[in-house]
Design a protein around this motif. Structure first.
Motif, PDB file in Angstrom:
ATOM      1  N   SER A  14       0.818  -1.209   0.000  1.00  0.00           N
ATOM      2  CA  SER A  14       0.000   0.000   0.000  1.00  0.00           C
ATOM      3  C   SER A  14       0.852   1.259   0.000  1.00  0.00           C
ATOM      4  N   GLN A  17       2.510   1.536  -3.367  1.00  0.00           N
ATOM      5  CA  GLN A  17       1.470   1.911  -4.337  1.00  0.00           C
ATOM      6  C   GLN A  17       1.154   3.391  -4.229  1.00  0.00           C
ATOM      7  N   PHE A  18       1.105   3.915  -3.019  1.00  0.00           N
ATOM      8  CA  PHE A  18       0.848   5.346  -2.840  1.00  0.00           C
ATOM      9  C   PHE A  18       1.934   6.172  -3.526  1.00  0.00           C
ATOM     10  N   THR A  21       1.682   5.928  -7.315  1.00  0.00           N
ATOM     11  CA  THR A  21       0.545   6.711  -7.805  1.00  0.00           C
ATOM     12  C   THR A  21       0.841   8.202  -7.715  1.00  0.00           C
ATOM     13  N   ALA A  40      -3.501  10.812  -4.986  1.00  0.00           N
ATOM     14  CA  ALA A  40      -2.903   9.511  -4.692  1.00  0.00           C
ATOM     15  C   ALA A  40      -3.565   8.867  -3.479  1.00  0.00           C
ATOM     16  N   CYS A  44      -5.706   5.424  -3.976  1.00  0.00           N
ATOM     17  CA  CYS A  44      -5.145   4.223  -3.329  1.00  0.00           C
ATOM     18  C   CYS A  44      -6.194   3.479  -2.517  1.00  0.00           C
ATOM     19  N   GLY A  50      -6.385   1.797  -7.747  1.00  0.00           N
ATOM     20  CA  GLY A  50      -5.102   2.075  -7.114  1.00  0.00           C
ATOM     21  C   GLY A  50      -3.986   1.191  -7.652  1.00  0.00           C
ATOM     22  N   THR A  51      -4.300  -0.063  -7.895  1.00  0.00           N
ATOM     23  CA  THR A  51      -3.303  -0.975  -8.438  1.00  0.00           C
ATOM     24  C   THR A  51      -2.927  -0.586  -9.862  1.00  0.00           C
ATOM     25  N   GLY A  54      -0.897   2.513  -9.754  1.00  0.00           N
ATOM     26  CA  GLY A  54       0.417   2.172  -9.222  1.00  0.00           C
ATOM     27  C   GLY A  54       1.312   1.555 -10.282  1.00  0.00           C
TER      28      GLY A  54
END
Length: 90
Positions: A14, A17-18, A21, A40, A44, A50-51, A54
């Motif tokens: 996570s 990913q943040f 993004t 972002a 997320c 979000g994925t 990312g």
């Protein structure tokens, strides 16, 4: 024990990913930092979106290959699914 490992892995994914993004919005769309940060955080929280963002952030923002970007975000979920199937058979 496995639930703790899954929780830790999900938290790490996570956070990465943040940042991916954030990089996508800041670098690719040339947005300012505050707006990229807000977008972002919002995106997320949406699992599939979000994925996807990312993956785009890792590819376009960080310059990674598509396969490395996909493996970073989709690979751990495949591993988790396999572990769940293995654990379910016991």
């Amino acid at each position: 024990m496995i639930r703790i490992l899954i929780s830790i892995m999900y938290a790490i994914i996570s956070v990465v990913q943040f940042f991916a993004t954030f990089s996508y919005f800041a670098t690719v769309h040339d947005m300012n930092g505050f707006l990229s940060f807000i977008l972002a955080i919002i995106t997320c929280w949406i699992p599939l979106l979000g994925t996807i963002l990312g993956v785009f952030g890792a590819h376009d923002g960080w310059g990674w290959s598509w396969s490395a970007s996909l493996l970073l975000f989709v690979g751990p979920f495949i591993v988790l699914g396999l572990l769940a199937l293995i654990g379910r058979g016991r």
